[in-house]
Motif scaffolding. Structure first.
Motif, PDB file in Angstrom:
ATOM      1  N   THR A  68       0.808  -1.223   0.000  1.00 34.56           N
ATOM      2  CA  THR A  68       0.000   0.000   0.000  1.00 34.56           C
ATOM      3  C   THR A  68       0.840   1.271   0.000  1.00 34.56           C
ATOM      4  O   THR A  68       0.318   2.343  -0.279  1.00 34.56           O
ATOM      5  CB  THR A  68      -0.900   0.057   1.253  1.00 34.56           C
ATOM      6  OG1 THR A  68      -0.054   0.012   2.409  1.00 34.56           O
ATOM      7  CG2 THR A  68      -1.893  -1.096   1.311  1.00 34.56           C
ATOM      8  N   GLY A  69       2.106   1.152   0.372  1.00 32.24           N
ATOM      9  CA  GLY A  69       2.951   2.339   0.434  1.00 32.24           C
ATOM     10  C   GLY A  69       2.672   3.205   1.659  1.00 32.24           C
ATOM     11  O   GLY A  69       3.203   4.307   1.774  1.00 32.24           O
ATOM     12  N   GLU A  70       1.814   2.726   2.555  1.00 32.43           N
ATOM     13  CA  GLU A  70       1.527   3.494   3.775  1.00 32.43           C
ATOM     14  C   GLU A  70       2.633   3.273   4.801  1.00 32.43           C
ATOM     15  O   GLU A  70       3.429   2.352   4.676  1.00 32.43           O
ATOM     16  CB  GLU A  70       0.211   3.001   4.384  1.00 32.43           C
ATOM     17  CG  GLU A  70      -1.015   3.502   3.667  1.00 32.43           C
ATOM     18  CD  GLU A  70      -2.269   2.923   4.297  1.00 32.43           C
ATOM     19  OE1 GLU A  70      -2.757   3.503   5.276  1.00 32.43           O
ATOM     20  OE2 GLU A  70      -2.740   1.879   3.807  1.00 32.43           O
ATOM     21  N   THR A  71       2.616   4.111   5.852  1.00 31.75           N
ATOM     22  CA  THR A  71       3.553   3.835   6.944  1.00 31.75           C
ATOM     23  C   THR A  71       2.957   2.711   7.791  1.00 31.75           C
ATOM     24  O   THR A  71       1.740   2.471   7.767  1.00 31.75           O
ATOM     25  CB  THR A  71       3.747   5.056   7.869  1.00 31.75           C
ATOM     26  OG1 THR A  71       2.494   5.330   8.494  1.00 31.75           O
ATOM     27  CG2 THR A  71       4.235   6.271   7.094  1.00 31.75           C
ATOM     28  N   LEU A  72       3.843   2.072   8.547  1.00 34.01           N
ATOM     29  CA  LEU A  72       3.376   0.985   9.425  1.00 34.01           C
ATOM     30  C   LEU A  72       2.298   1.507  10.382  1.00 34.01           C
ATOM     31  O   LEU A  72       1.243   0.899  10.554  1.00 34.01           O
ATOM     32  CB  LEU A  72       4.560   0.431  10.225  1.00 34.01           C
ATOM     33  CG  LEU A  72       4.237  -0.730  11.155  1.00 34.01           C
ATOM     34  CD1 LEU A  72       4.036  -2.016  10.364  1.00 34.01           C
ATOM     35  CD2 LEU A  72       5.338  -0.938  12.194  1.00 34.01           C
ATOM     36  N   ALA A  73       2.554   2.690  10.981  1.00 36.60           N
ATOM     37  CA  ALA A  73       1.626   3.219  11.989  1.00 36.60           C
ATOM     38  C   ALA A  73       0.264   3.555  11.364  1.00 36.60           C
ATOM     39  O   ALA A  73      -0.776   3.275  11.968  1.00 36.60           O
ATOM     40  CB  ALA A  73       2.224   4.442  12.656  1.00 36.60           C
ATOM     41  N   ASP A  74       0.274   4.136  10.151  1.00 34.00           N
ATOM     42  CA  ASP A  74      -1.011   4.465   9.505  1.00 34.00           C
ATOM     43  C   ASP A  74      -1.782   3.189   9.191  1.00 34.00           C
ATOM     44  O   ASP A  74      -2.985   3.093   9.424  1.00 34.00           O
ATOM     45  CB  ASP A  74      -0.788   5.239   8.200  1.00 34.00           C
ATOM     46  CG  ASP A  74      -0.401   6.687   8.472  1.00 34.00           C
ATOM     47  OD1 ASP A  74      -0.515   7.115   9.638  1.00 34.00           O
ATOM     48  OD2 ASP A  74       0.032   7.372   7.520  1.00 34.00           O
ATOM     49  N   TYR A  75      -1.034   2.227   8.651  1.00 39.66           N
ATOM     50  CA  TYR A  75      -1.700   0.989   8.241  1.00 39.66           C
ATOM     51  C   TYR A  75      -2.305   0.248   9.446  1.00 39.66           C
ATOM     52  O   TYR A  75      -3.493  -0.073   9.467  1.00 39.66           O
ATOM     53  CB  TYR A  75      -0.713   0.073   7.491  1.00 39.66           C
ATOM     54  CG  TYR A  75      -1.400  -1.154   6.968  1.00 39.66           C
ATOM     55  CD1 TYR A  75      -2.128  -1.116   5.789  1.00 39.66           C
ATOM     56  CD2 TYR A  75      -1.374  -2.344   7.701  1.00 39.66           C
ATOM     57  CE1 TYR A  75      -2.813  -2.228   5.335  1.00 39.66           C
ATOM     58  CE2 TYR A  75      -2.061  -3.466   7.260  1.00 39.66           C
ATOM     59  CZ  TYR A  75      -2.772  -3.400   6.083  1.00 39.66           C
ATOM     60  OH  TYR A  75      -3.465  -4.491   5.647  1.00 39.66           O
ATOM     61  N   THR A  76      -1.493   0.019  10.458  1.00 43.76           N
ATOM     62  CA  THR A  76      -1.995  -0.768  11.596  1.00 43.76           C
ATOM     63  C   THR A  76      -2.974   0.051  12.438  1.00 43.76           C
ATOM     64  O   THR A  76      -3.907  -0.507  13.014  1.00 43.76           O
ATOM     65  CB  THR A  76      -0.841  -1.242  12.505  1.00 43.76           C
ATOM     66  OG1 THR A  76      -0.113  -0.105  12.950  1.00 43.76           O
ATOM     67  CG2 THR A  76       0.077  -2.199  11.785  1.00 43.76           C
ATOM     68  N   GLY A  77      -2.767   1.378  12.466  1.00 43.33           N
ATOM     69  CA  GLY A  77      -3.667   2.239  13.256  1.00 43.33           C
ATOM     70  C   GLY A  77      -5.103   2.103  12.777  1.00 43.33           C
ATOM     71  O   GLY A  77      -6.046   2.051  13.577  1.00 43.33           O
ATOM     72  N   ARG A  78      -5.253   2.020  11.457  1.00 38.54           N
ATOM     73  CA  ARG A  78      -6.609   1.910  10.901  1.00 38.54           C
ATOM     74  C   ARG A  78      -7.283   0.612  11.374  1.00 38.54           C
ATOM     75  O   ARG A  78      -8.421   0.606  11.805  1.00 38.54           O
ATOM     76  CB  ARG A  78      -6.514   1.951   9.378  1.00 38.54           C
ATOM     77  CG  ARG A  78      -7.845   2.102   8.716  1.00 38.54           C
ATOM     78  CD  ARG A  78      -7.734   2.482   7.247  1.00 38.54           C
ATOM     79  NE  ARG A  78      -7.074   1.473   6.450  1.00 38.54           N
ATOM     80  CZ  ARG A  78      -5.900   1.630   5.843  1.00 38.54           C
ATOM     81  NH1 ARG A  78      -5.256   2.774   5.971  1.00 38.54           N
ATOM     82  NH2 ARG A  78      -5.374   0.665   5.122  1.00 38.54           N
ATOM     83  N   TYR A  79      -6.536  -0.489  11.313  1.00 46.59           N
ATOM     84  CA  TYR A  79      -7.162  -1.766  11.681  1.00 46.59           C
ATOM     85  C   TYR A  79      -7.267  -1.933  13.195  1.00 46.59           C
ATOM     86  O   TYR A  79      -8.157  -2.628  13.686  1.00 46.59           O
ATOM     87  CB  TYR A  79      -6.434  -2.932  11.005  1.00 46.59           C
ATOM     88  CG  TYR A  79      -6.716  -2.906   9.531  1.00 46.59           C
ATOM     89  CD1 TYR A  79      -8.007  -3.143   9.068  1.00 46.59           C
ATOM     90  CD2 TYR A  79      -5.740  -2.559   8.614  1.00 46.59           C
ATOM     91  CE1 TYR A  79      -8.312  -3.055   7.721  1.00 46.59           C
ATOM     92  CE2 TYR A  79      -6.030  -2.468   7.263  1.00 46.59           C
ATOM     93  CZ  TYR A  79      -7.325  -2.719   6.826  1.00 46.59           C
ATOM     94  OH  TYR A  79      -7.625  -2.623   5.497  1.00 46.59           O
ATOM     95  N   GLU A  80      -6.391  -1.266  13.902  1.00 49.20           N
ATOM     96  CA  GLU A  80      -6.535  -1.303  15.361  1.00 49.20           C
ATOM     97  C   GLU A  80      -7.822  -0.567  15.770  1.00 49.20           C
ATOM     98  O   GLU A  80      -8.606  -1.075  16.577  1.00 49.20           O
ATOM     99  CB  GLU A  80      -5.318  -0.647  16.035  1.00 49.20           C
ATOM    100  CG  GLU A  80      -5.404  -0.701  17.541  1.00 49.20           C
ATOM    101  CD  GLU A  80      -4.265   0.040  18.241  1.00 49.20           C
ATOM    102  OE1 GLU A  80      -3.099  -0.175  17.877  1.00 49.20           O
ATOM    103  OE2 GLU A  80      -4.566   0.832  19.147  1.00 49.20           O
ATOM    104  N   SER A  81      -8.059   0.605  15.171  1.00 50.00           N
ATOM    105  CA  SER A  81      -9.290   1.353  15.500  1.00 50.00           C
ATOM    106  C   SER A  81     -10.515   0.520  15.134  1.00 50.00           C
ATOM    107  O   SER A  81     -11.496   0.478  15.881  1.00 50.00           O
ATOM    108  CB  SER A  81      -9.378   2.667  14.737  1.00 50.00           C
ATOM    109  OG  SER A  81      -8.254   3.416  14.965  1.00 50.00           O
ATOM    110  N   ALA A  82     -10.453  -0.110  13.960  1.00 44.91           N
ATOM    111  CA  ALA A  82     -11.598  -0.927  13.529  1.00 44.91           C
ATOM    112  C   ALA A  82     -11.827  -2.061  14.530  1.00 44.91           C
ATOM    113  O   ALA A  82     -12.963  -2.355  14.914  1.00 44.91           O
ATOM    114  CB  ALA A  82     -11.345  -1.501  12.136  1.00 44.91           C
ATOM    115  N   PHE A  83     -10.740  -2.657  14.977  1.00 45.21           N
ATOM    116  CA  PHE A  83     -10.852  -3.764  15.929  1.00 45.21           C
ATOM    117  C   PHE A  83     -11.490  -3.280  17.234  1.00 45.21           C
ATOM    118  O   PHE A  83     -12.395  -3.933  17.778  1.00 45.21           O
ATOM    119  CB  PHE A  83      -9.465  -4.367  16.198  1.00 45.21           C
ATOM    120  CG  PHE A  83      -9.482  -5.416  17.273  1.00 45.21           C
ATOM    121  CD1 PHE A  83     -10.013  -6.675  17.017  1.00 45.21           C
ATOM    122  CD2 PHE A  83      -9.000  -5.134  18.543  1.00 45.21           C
ATOM    123  CE1 PHE A  83     -10.056  -7.646  18.020  1.00 45.21           C
ATOM    124  CE2 PHE A  83      -9.037  -6.094  19.547  1.00 45.21           C
ATOM    125  CZ  PHE A  83      -9.570  -7.350  19.285  1.00 45.21           C
TER     126      PHE A  83
END
Ligand code: AMP
Ligand code: ZN
Length: 476
Positions: free
Chosen positions: A90-105
């Protein structure tokens, strides 16, 4: 609650392969440390993942119901092979990528009414303690370095008289030849050894940290050992997860955690290991190609509610494999409807009286859940109770006080199951006091004051309705 139960609270402990009395490590018998392996935040959680988290929620809530003071820890795995691949794609940063799925979780956990853990440590926030733990393993002679990666040596560990294979009987020879050798791990001394620290590779992009062994990132198993011991101590009461984690993840956690202790200070890492069986969907293992792969969000889009899904996941014993079906969810809706209706009738009959909880339902419920969380028996008690109460209500044979006592019992049970219709929630005493005050104002024809009180109730989130049988409150 009565404290004179003949039988203690019991859980099936994977370590002893038997049902055991639950006795916390705390000499005071009150405080309990509980760790549940959390999600890998690389995508939305699927309904199988949530079966395991609902099971952990049940364990925690039942312990709290029984008066224990639980410290509940659930890690967030936010660095791992699959995540790194997605970050690269995706070319995103690790924090942006995981932050999104952490919030969803976390939003999904709220939808399912899961009590928030007291600590939700992220792996990437604990690189320091993880490195510290690996250094202790090195100092104890159980770790070796190859090209900037650090591995745990099972041979050296066993050579020191330690047991690898506590949770299940392992055939180590079989393990050696059976395990697939992954490309990046060809340098290991033995196939069954596992990575504590993985040297940086070009595919990792920006995902790396400095360490005594060079740049790299932690292995998955070590994060749980490091974070659980940091928050709960080197020895704690309960460790939970899905059955797929027994081996190698939990076995490796034991080896790392017990292996890091100084000689002479060795204690069991965890006293009780609890594992939840997997969930099948429409009779099969979930897979995208079979079209039976559901995230929680997929089910909400189909019009089901969090509490219906929660109820269905709570309806099967955690050690039984469970077949999740859409028909089952429709059945959950019907079952909850029966409870809602009975509770509404009880509330009408109880009026604004409140009372001590009726003990017969509570005692049977407690006994059922004490028996290794026998939810079938516990739900059986609830539905017998519904049937019996409906009969008594039909016959007009339930006094307001009796209805209030039954309602209070249900309210206690629902601190564990938490499936009540929240729009029909039972008002707490301070709200009921305001309702009574407002009713008194109305009787005295002080309507401005009654309106002020109605507004205060509304501000507190409660709506009053005046019915021929008197005022009724519900969630605004
Ligand atoms: P993961 O996000 O893959 O690390 O998994 C989080 C949790 O979900 C772990 O405790 C797994 O054991 C559990 N889990 C994964 N698949 C299932 C399934 N089909 N049924 C029940 N639990 C599962
Ligand atoms: Zn873990």
């Amino acid at each position: 609650m009565r404290a004179d139960f003949d039988m203690a609270l019991r859980f099936f402990n994977t370590l002893s392969r038997s049902v055991q009395d639950f006795v916390p490590l705390d000499p005071g018998g009150k405080r309990v440390g509980m760790y549940c392996c959390g999600p890998t935040v690389y995508d939305f959680g699927h309904i199988g993942n949530f079966r395991t988290f609902v099971f952990a929620d049940l364990v925690r809530r039942h312990l709290e119901f029984r008066g224990y003071q639980v410290t509940h820890v659930m890690n967030i795995t936010d660095v791992e092979d699959k995540i790194i691949r997605r970050v690269r794609e995706t070319g995103e940063t690790l924090a942006d990528y995981t932050g999104r799925y952490e919030s969803a979780f976390l939003a999904d956990c709220e939808t399912l009414r899961l009590r928030a853990p007291h600590h939700r440590p992220r792996a990437t926030d604990h690189i320091g303690p993880i490195i510290g733990l690996i250094r202790r393993l090195e100092a104890n002679g159980f770790a070796y370095v190859v090209d900037g990666s650090v591995y745990f040596s099972i041979d050296r560990y066993r050579g020191a008289g330690r047991c690898y294979g506590q949770l299940l009987n392992l055939d180590l020879e079989q393990l050696r030849t059976g395990e697939r050798v992954r490309n990046d791990e060809y340098a290991k001394e033995a196939v069954a050894d596992f990575a504590l620290w993985k040297a940086r590779s070009p595919e990792d992009g920006d995902v790396f940290w400095p360490s005594p062994w060079g740049e790299g990132r932690p292995g998955w198993h070590i994060e749980c050992s490091a974070m659980s011991m940091q928050l709960l101590g080197a020895s704690f009461d309960l460790h939970l997860g899905g059955e797929d984690l027994v081996f190698p993840h939990h076995e490796d956690e034991i080896a790392q955690s017990e292996g890091a202790a100084p000689e002479g200070e060795r204690r069991p890492f965890v006293k009780y290991w609890l594992h939840g069986a997997h969930l099948l969907v429409e009779g099969k293992k979930m897979s995208k190609s079979l079209g039976n792969f559901f995230t929680l969000r997929d089910l909400l889009e189909r019009g089901f509610s969090g509490r219906e899904i929660r109820y269905l996941l709570l309806s099967a014993h955690y050690r039984d494999s469970f077949n999740f079906t859409l028909d089952g969810l429709a059945g959950a809706r019907t079952a909850l409807g029966r409870i809602d209706e009975c509770v509404a009738r009880l509330r009408e009959t109880a009026g604004n009286t409140s009372d001590e909880p009726a003990t017969s339902l509570l005692d049977r419920f407690t006994e059922a859940l004490d028996d290794d969380l026998n939810v079938s028996a516990a739900w059986g008690c609830v539905f017998d109770w519904v049937r019996d109460l409906n009969r008594r209500l039909d016959a007009g044979a339930l006094s307001s006080a009796a209805a209030a006592a039954e309602l209070a019992a249900w309210q206690r049970i629902d601190t564990v199951f938490d499936v009540a219709n929240r729009s029909e929630a039972i008002a707490p005493p301070e709200i009921l006091a305001l309702v009574e005050e407002r009713q008194a104002a109305r009787k005295a024809r002080d309507f401005p004051q009654a309106d002020v009180l109605r507004k205060r109730l509304l501000d507190a989130g409660w709506l009053v309705e005046d019915t021929p049988k008197g005022p009724r409150v519900k969630r605004a």
